[in-house]
Scaffold this motif. Structure first.
Motif, PDB file in Angstrom:
ATOM      1  N   ASP A   1       0.828  -1.202   0.000  1.00  0.00           N
ATOM      2  CA  ASP A   1       0.000   0.000   0.000  1.00  0.00           C
ATOM      3  C   ASP A   1       0.865   1.257   0.000  1.00  0.00           C
ATOM      4  OD1 ASP A   1      -2.501   1.334   0.098  1.00  0.00           O
ATOM      5  OD2 ASP A   1      -2.190   1.688   2.240  1.00  0.00           O
ATOM      6  N   GLY A   2       0.607   2.163  -0.933  1.00  0.00           N
ATOM      7  CA  GLY A   2       1.306   3.438  -0.972  1.00  0.00           C
ATOM      8  C   GLY A   2       2.686   3.409  -1.610  1.00  0.00           C
ATOM      9  N   ILE A   3       3.074   2.285  -2.214  1.00  0.00           N
ATOM     10  CA  ILE A   3       4.402   2.189  -2.822  1.00  0.00           C
ATOM     11  C   ILE A   3       4.516   3.121  -4.029  1.00  0.00           C
ATOM     12  CG2 ILE A   3       3.804   0.253  -4.330  1.00  0.00           C
ATOM     13  CD1 ILE A   3       6.650  -0.852  -3.749  1.00  0.00           C
ATOM     14  N   GLU A   4       5.666   3.752  -4.166  1.00  0.00           N
ATOM     15  CA  GLU A   4       5.971   4.584  -5.330  1.00  0.00           C
ATOM     16  C   GLU A   4       6.667   3.692  -6.351  1.00  0.00           C
ATOM     17  OE1 GLU A   4       9.224   7.898  -6.506  1.00  0.00           O
ATOM     18  OE2 GLU A   4       8.226   8.188  -4.580  1.00  0.00           O
ATOM     19  N   ILE A   5       6.127   3.631  -7.558  1.00  0.00           N
ATOM     20  CA  ILE A   5       6.671   2.745  -8.584  1.00  0.00           C
ATOM     21  C   ILE A   5       7.113   3.557  -9.794  1.00  0.00           C
ATOM     22  CG2 ILE A   5       6.184   0.818 -10.134  1.00  0.00           C
ATOM     23  CD1 ILE A   5       4.088  -0.092  -8.058  1.00  0.00           C
ATOM     24  N   SER A   6       8.327   3.284 -10.253  1.00  0.00           N
ATOM     25  CA  SER A   6       8.836   3.876 -11.476  1.00  0.00           C
ATOM     26  C   SER A   6       9.035   2.758 -12.485  1.00  0.00           C
ATOM     27  CB  SER A   6      10.169   4.579 -11.221  1.00  0.00           C
ATOM     28  OG  SER A   6       9.993   5.622 -10.291  1.00  0.00           O
ATOM     29  N   ARG A   7       8.713   3.051 -13.743  1.00  0.00           N
ATOM     30  CA  ARG A   7       8.872   2.054 -14.805  1.00  0.00           C
ATOM     31  C   ARG A   7       9.709   2.628 -15.926  1.00  0.00           C
ATOM     32  NH1 ARG A   7       2.928   0.431 -16.361  1.00  0.00           N
ATOM     33  NH2 ARG A   7       3.851   0.726 -18.392  1.00  0.00           N
ATOM     34  N   VAL A   8      10.637   1.818 -16.408  1.00  0.00           N
ATOM     35  CA  VAL A   8      11.421   2.154 -17.596  1.00  0.00           C
ATOM     36  C   VAL A   8      11.436   0.918 -18.490  1.00  0.00           C
ATOM     37  CG1 VAL A   8      12.834   3.904 -16.435  1.00  0.00           C
ATOM     38  CG2 VAL A   8      13.610   1.541 -16.497  1.00  0.00           C
ATOM     39  N   ASP A   9      11.777   1.116 -19.773  1.00  0.00           N
ATOM     40  CA  ASP A   9      11.666  -0.002 -20.703  1.00  0.00           C
ATOM     41  C   ASP A   9      12.983  -0.461 -21.322  1.00  0.00           C
ATOM     42  OD1 ASP A   9      12.158   2.086 -22.407  1.00  0.00           O
ATOM     43  OD2 ASP A   9      10.306   1.883 -23.547  1.00  0.00           O
ATOM     44  N   SER A  10      14.097  -0.017 -20.755  1.00  0.00           N
ATOM     45  CA  SER A  10      15.388  -0.461 -21.288  1.00  0.00           C
ATOM     46  C   SER A  10      16.444  -0.451 -20.184  1.00  0.00           C
ATOM     47  CB  SER A  10      15.841   0.441 -22.438  1.00  0.00           C
ATOM     48  OG  SER A  10      16.191   1.724 -21.960  1.00  0.00           O
ATOM     49  N   LEU A  11      17.502  -1.189 -20.444  1.00  0.00           N
ATOM     50  CA  LEU A  11      18.619  -1.225 -19.506  1.00  0.00           C
ATOM     51  C   LEU A  11      19.246   0.163 -19.366  1.00  0.00           C
ATOM     52  CD1 LEU A  11      20.409  -3.047 -17.735  1.00  0.00           C
ATOM     53  CD2 LEU A  11      21.815  -3.457 -19.748  1.00  0.00           C
ATOM     54  N   LEU A  12      19.417   0.846 -20.486  1.00  0.00           N
ATOM     55  CA  LEU A  12      19.999   2.187 -20.468  1.00  0.00           C
ATOM     56  C   LEU A  12      19.151   3.138 -19.625  1.00  0.00           C
ATOM     57  CD1 LEU A  12      22.154   4.171 -21.496  1.00  0.00           C
ATOM     58  CD2 LEU A  12      20.693   4.549 -23.489  1.00  0.00           C
ATOM     59  N   ALA A  13      17.842   3.119 -19.829  1.00  0.00           N
ATOM     60  CA  ALA A  13      16.955   3.993 -19.055  1.00  0.00           C
ATOM     61  C   ALA A  13      16.990   3.637 -17.570  1.00  0.00           C
ATOM     62  CB  ALA A  13      15.534   3.900 -19.598  1.00  0.00           C
ATOM     63  N   GLY A  14      17.077   2.359 -17.260  1.00  0.00           N
ATOM     64  CA  GLY A  14      17.173   1.935 -15.864  1.00  0.00           C
ATOM     65  C   GLY A  14      18.444   2.436 -15.203  1.00  0.00           C
ATOM     66  N   ARG A  15      19.545   2.338 -15.924  1.00  0.00           N
ATOM     67  CA  ARG A  15      20.823   2.837 -15.377  1.00  0.00           C
ATOM     68  C   ARG A  15      20.778   4.342 -15.165  1.00  0.00           C
ATOM     69  NH1 ARG A  15      24.993  -0.860 -18.934  1.00  0.00           N
ATOM     70  NH2 ARG A  15      24.865  -2.684 -17.571  1.00  0.00           N
ATOM     71  N   ARG A  16      20.214   5.054 -16.138  1.00  0.00           N
ATOM     72  CA  ARG A  16      20.079   6.514 -15.993  1.00  0.00           C
ATOM     73  C   ARG A  16      19.224   6.856 -14.780  1.00  0.00           C
ATOM     74  NH1 ARG A  16      18.225   7.802 -21.668  1.00  0.00           N
ATOM     75  NH2 ARG A  16      20.139   7.443 -22.766  1.00  0.00           N
ATOM     76  N   TRP A  17      18.098   6.164 -14.657  1.00  0.00           N
ATOM     77  CA  TRP A  17      17.182   6.418 -13.548  1.00  0.00           C
ATOM     78  C   TRP A  17      17.894   6.208 -12.215  1.00  0.00           C
ATOM     79  CZ3 TRP A  17      15.028   4.032  -9.358  1.00  0.00           C
ATOM     80  CH2 TRP A  17      13.868   4.599  -8.835  1.00  0.00           C
ATOM     81  N   LEU A  18      18.650   5.113 -12.095  1.00  0.00           N
ATOM     82  CA  LEU A  18      19.358   4.823 -10.842  1.00  0.00           C
ATOM     83  C   LEU A  18      20.449   5.846 -10.546  1.00  0.00           C
ATOM     84  CD1 LEU A  18      19.599   0.946 -11.021  1.00  0.00           C
ATOM     85  CD2 LEU A  18      18.338   2.290  -9.334  1.00  0.00           C
ATOM     86  N   ARG A  19      21.142   6.319 -11.584  1.00  0.00           N
ATOM     87  CA  ARG A  19      22.203   7.320 -11.369  1.00  0.00           C
ATOM     88  C   ARG A  19      21.662   8.621 -10.811  1.00  0.00           C
ATOM     89  NH1 ARG A  19      24.868   6.894 -16.896  1.00  0.00           N
ATOM     90  NH2 ARG A  19      23.620   5.707 -17.029  1.00  0.00           N
ATOM     91  N   GLU A  20      20.411   8.921 -11.100  1.00  0.00           N
ATOM     92  CA  GLU A  20      19.803  10.166 -10.630  1.00  0.00           C
ATOM     93  C   GLU A  20      19.326  10.082  -9.185  1.00  0.00           C
ATOM     94  OE1 GLU A  20      16.659  10.815 -13.399  1.00  0.00           O
ATOM     95  OE2 GLU A  20      18.028  11.251 -15.059  1.00  0.00           O
ATOM     96  N   ARG A  21      19.406   8.923  -8.583  1.00  0.00           N
ATOM     97  CA  ARG A  21      18.923   8.728  -7.220  1.00  0.00           C
ATOM     98  C   ARG A  21      20.043   8.882  -6.201  1.00  0.00           C
ATOM     99  NH1 ARG A  21      15.765   9.606  -9.953  1.00  0.00           N
ATOM    100  NH2 ARG A  21      13.765   8.745 -10.435  1.00  0.00           N
ATOM    101  N   THR A  22      19.632   9.239  -5.000  1.00  0.00           N
ATOM    102  CA  THR A  22      20.551   9.259  -3.868  1.00  0.00           C
ATOM    103  C   THR A  22      20.226   8.049  -3.000  1.00  0.00           C
ATOM    104  OG1 THR A  22      19.042  10.523  -2.481  1.00  0.00           O
ATOM    105  CG2 THR A  22      20.569  11.793  -3.876  1.00  0.00           C
ATOM    106  N   ALA A  23      20.990   7.859  -1.953  1.00  0.00           N
ATOM    107  CA  ALA A  23      20.723   6.746  -1.046  1.00  0.00           C
ATOM    108  C   ALA A  23      19.310   6.851  -0.460  1.00  0.00           C
ATOM    109  CB  ALA A  23      21.756   6.720   0.074  1.00  0.00           C
ATOM    110  N   GLU A  24      18.836   8.057  -0.236  1.00  0.00           N
ATOM    111  CA  GLU A  24      17.504   8.258   0.339  1.00  0.00           C
ATOM    112  C   GLU A  24      16.391   7.994  -0.661  1.00  0.00           C
ATOM    113  OE1 GLU A  24      19.880  10.907   0.612  1.00  0.00           O
ATOM    114  OE2 GLU A  24      20.573  10.000   2.466  1.00  0.00           O
ATOM    115  N   THR A  25      16.649   8.154  -1.960  1.00  0.00           N
ATOM    116  CA  THR A  25      15.596   7.983  -2.963  1.00  0.00           C
ATOM    117  C   THR A  25      15.772   6.719  -3.806  1.00  0.00           C
ATOM    118  OG1 THR A  25      16.761   9.352  -4.594  1.00  0.00           O
ATOM    119  CG2 THR A  25      15.198  10.469  -3.123  1.00  0.00           C
ATOM    120  N   ALA A  26      16.731   5.897  -3.457  1.00  0.00           N
ATOM    121  CA  ALA A  26      16.937   4.637  -4.180  1.00  0.00           C
ATOM    122  C   ALA A  26      15.759   3.696  -3.902  1.00  0.00           C
ATOM    123  CB  ALA A  26      18.241   3.985  -3.738  1.00  0.00           C
TER     124      ALA A  26
END
Length: 65
Positions: A26-51
């Motif tokens: 309940d209440g989970i925040e979900i992000s979706r991407v459709d490629s390995l490259l997009a996933g890596r980019r998404w993770l690089r933009e996160r900090t330890a608190e937002t991972a």
């Protein structure tokens, strides 16, 4: 479980995974991407608190595994 990342190139499967996570956490925040490259980019933009607490990753993506 606060946040999850779904890396999946097949839209129906990604939608099913997202729905399943929302029903399980309940209440989970979900992000979706459709490629390995997009996933890596998404993770690089996160900090330890937002991972994400959970990542569901397709092992057979068109741009790699």
């Amino acid at each position: 479980m606060k946040a999850a990342l779904i890396v999946e190139d097949q839209t129906p499967l990604a939608q099913w995974l997202e729905q399943t996570l929302r029903e399980a956490f309940d209440g989970i925040e979900i992000s979706r991407v459709d490629s390995l490259l997009a996933g890596r980019r998404w993770l690089r933009e996160r900090t330890a608190e937002t991972a994400p607490d959970l990542a569901l990753i397709d092992l057979g993506l068109p741009d790699g595994s």
